[in-house]
Enzyme design. Structure first.
Site, PDB file in Angstrom:
ATOM      1  N   GLY A  53      13.462  73.098   4.803  1.00 22.34           N
ATOM      2  CA  GLY A  53      12.140  72.647   5.179  1.00 22.34           C
ATOM      3  C   GLY A  53      11.586  73.465   6.332  1.00 22.34           C
ATOM      4  O   GLY A  53      12.330  74.064   7.102  1.00 22.34           O
ATOM      5  N   GLY A  55       9.570  73.576  10.023  1.00 30.05           N
ATOM      6  CA  GLY A  55       9.742  72.741  11.202  1.00 30.05           C
ATOM      7  C   GLY A  55      10.991  73.087  11.994  1.00 30.05           C
ATOM      8  O   GLY A  55      11.253  72.470  13.026  1.00 30.05           O
ATOM      9  N   HIS A  56      11.763  74.074  11.483  1.00 28.46           N
ATOM     10  CA  HIS A  56      12.991  74.490  12.172  1.00 28.46           C
ATOM     11  C   HIS A  56      12.892  75.924  12.688  1.00 28.46           C
ATOM     12  O   HIS A  56      13.904  76.534  13.021  1.00 28.46           O
ATOM     13  CB  HIS A  56      14.184  74.382  11.226  1.00 28.46           C
ATOM     14  N   LYS A 104      22.046  74.130   3.677  1.00 31.95           N
ATOM     15  CA  LYS A 104      22.327  73.083   4.667  1.00 31.95           C
ATOM     16  C   LYS A 104      22.606  71.776   3.916  1.00 31.95           C
ATOM     17  O   LYS A 104      21.966  71.465   2.904  1.00 31.95           O
ATOM     18  CB  LYS A 104      21.134  72.926   5.625  1.00 31.95           C
ATOM     19  N   ASP A 109      18.039  69.439  -0.241  1.00 33.50           N
ATOM     20  CA  ASP A 109      18.355  70.864  -0.325  1.00 33.50           C
ATOM     21  C   ASP A 109      19.409  71.118  -1.397  1.00 33.50           C
ATOM     22  O   ASP A 109      19.272  72.020  -2.225  1.00 33.50           O
ATOM     23  CB  ASP A 109      18.873  71.382   1.030  1.00 33.50           C
ATOM     24  N   HIS A 217      15.629  66.460  12.168  1.00 33.23           N
ATOM     25  CA  HIS A 217      14.514  65.950  11.372  1.00 33.23           C
ATOM     26  C   HIS A 217      13.792  64.799  12.038  1.00 33.23           C
ATOM     27  O   HIS A 217      13.160  63.966  11.378  1.00 33.23           O
ATOM     28  CB  HIS A 217      15.000  65.555   9.975  1.00 33.23           C
TER      29      HIS A 217
END
Lengths: 331, 331
Positions: A53, A55-56, A104, A109, A217
């Site tokens: 995703g 945001g990392h 991950k 995922d 998250h």
């Protein structure tokens, strides 16, 4: 918390575009912008692909380049990339030696990467390494066990160096699986994260509270505690991760303090100092260090500490040159 | 905002110690911990020394290393290093070819660096370059005019590369002075900064407000405005900096989006995207890009945009190898 953004719907795409513009000597968009890939592939080398995703950031796009990943797929915020994206990255990056997917350990995922493998397996040799370094989330007994957090960087760097040396697919998988078993991470947050779509923080903390055992998250950790001095916080993180892993006398290790997005470098170095002292007192030889904002949870104020026990061979792989947007080591 | 710290009194020293522990292959403490210096000096090379208050990490300590600075002195938070510290750095770093001091244009810094020069001038050849890239603070007409902010990195990188080539002291000063005239920076904040000693923010903003024209010491900017979309914010910053500088057709430039401490990488890349588009529409050729958290104001949420107009020679110097903790380019 406020953000530099235009609309929640376009935020990820605009940020990705800025990344590719800024690092055009290293990366380009893949076809249809389904992945970010190296500008130049090395024919005959096993292709390393990761993703997850948004945001990392800078993970994983910042780890694409010589010595690390060949391509990375980015989903919506905290949402897996689609199987279609992953297949597209495989098609582009595989130059004949097969693909290693570094995944991950999250249900979404795993599911989407597995679907991609089913779709591509008739044309490509594919192996996977599942990263699962987050100590806290393994304890709940829910789902697939430990999730992957900052330790993912260590796996991608070391397998990346091994791939650059021309090692075959099966050997790379073996290196990754072995290494993953010797990496532990634990995180702490001083704030929740602000999800752009809802403009709300995922949890709120009082000025004297912290959240121990957070992932990446925005979910709460395993316990809310009174905010302590940095030394006490770091001691707790270090005790937890080092107690969970079998440490032999004279063990060599990489110690990695990672910022979760909203924590400035000076605080990360202060935390590193405390973590380093803790480990040396336990006779764990910190042979290599990494301090910085590499694996984030949007704008979360917080950090994680990662301990990776490394063999001499793995240290040599860690030291191998890498030239990505986020991680750079010269020959 | 909460911080990872033990006590305000020990915060800077602990963070510095963590930095030196983490990057021991590049830097060591100078005598009495008065500076952070390269582990290995290059005899016959002009020594480059900078310094300033703490709270701006990774500047300047993160820029010590081959291709950039020889030593950096760190004061208390937002407070100049003492003349004694600067003299000590000069004594250690000068290997016979003289010293160039790169000074940010603040009254306290100028005063202490000048006192150090008086104390050391009988034993060392010393020149200075004063950096003053902050567009907004020049407008108030107060003090010594424009202050130095993120553009300092560009000056230190380019003079650093020139010094590594063996250029003499006077020529390095000339390169620095000329370059400083072609760099402009402007900053915007979404939050004030939390000063550890007083545990208070320097100014507070409502959730729909931003502060335009901030520097790096937590002071308010020149105007408080309603929070806008990122594109509008970046357009205003870019218009202001590009209007203040004489731009010829086909001008080449470095565009640098710098995080002020609490802003995550994804937002910096989104801002870079908007800034890049703005400049290209104005026919300013963005030849080089830098995006990241390099010059901070403690934990401030905010960013600055720097435009540096560069000659081909300066671009070549920018591209020269550098191996510091915070900035790394391979040959």
């Amino acid at each position: 918390m406020k953000k530099f953004m235009n609309t929640a719907a376009t935020m990820v795409a605009e940020s990705l575009e800025g990344f590719v513009r800024a690092h055009g000597e290293i990366v380009v968009f893949g076809a249809g912008r389904k992945c970010v890939r190296r500008r130049h592939f090395t024919p005959g080398k096993v292709a390393l692909i990761s993703g997850g995703g948004a945001g990392h950031e800078p993970m994983h796009i910042g780890f694409v380049g010589k010595g690390m990943l060949d391509a990375a797929c980015v989903g919506h915020i905290f949402t897996s990339p689609t199987p279609d994206q992953i297949v597209s990255a495989i098609e582009e990056a595989d130059t004949g030696a097969g693909c290693l997917l570094i995944i991950k350990n999250y249900d979404g995922d795993i599911m989407n990467f597995e679907m991609a493998i089913e779709m591509a397996a008739h044309r490509h040799r594919i192996e996977t390494v599942i990263v699962s370094d987050d100590i806290e989330t393994g304890r709940t007994g829910e789902g697939r066990g430990r999730r992957a957090v900052a330790g993912t960087l260590v796996v991608e760097k070391i397998i990346g160096a091994a791939a650059e040396r021309g090692l075959p697919l099966e050997e790379l998988k073996r290196i990754g699986d072995r290494l993953n078993g010797r990496i532990r991470t634990m995180g702490v947050a001083l704030s929740g994260v602000t999800i752009p779509q809802i403009q709300r923080t995922t949890f709120s903390l009082n000025t004297d509270e912290m959240e121990m055992g957070v992932g990446i998250h925005g979910e709460p950790g395993h316990s809310r505690q009174r905010l302590l001095a940095a030394d006490a916080i770091i001691r707790h993180l270090c005790e937890t991760i080092s107690a969970d892993i079998s440490i032999q006398p004279d063990t060599k290790a990489l110690l990695f303090v990672n910022g979760l997005g909203g924590t400035p470098p000076a605080e990360l170095y202060l935390a590193y100092n405390a973590a380093h002292r803790f480990m040396e007192e336990r006779l764990i030889h910190i042979e290599r260090a990494l301090v910085g904002t590499y694996v984030t949870s949007l704008d979360m104020q917080g950090l994680s500490v990662t301990l990776a026990l490394l063999t001499d061979d793995e240290i040599a792989l860690w030291d191998s040159p890498v030239a990505t947007a986020a991680l750079h080591l010269s020959p």
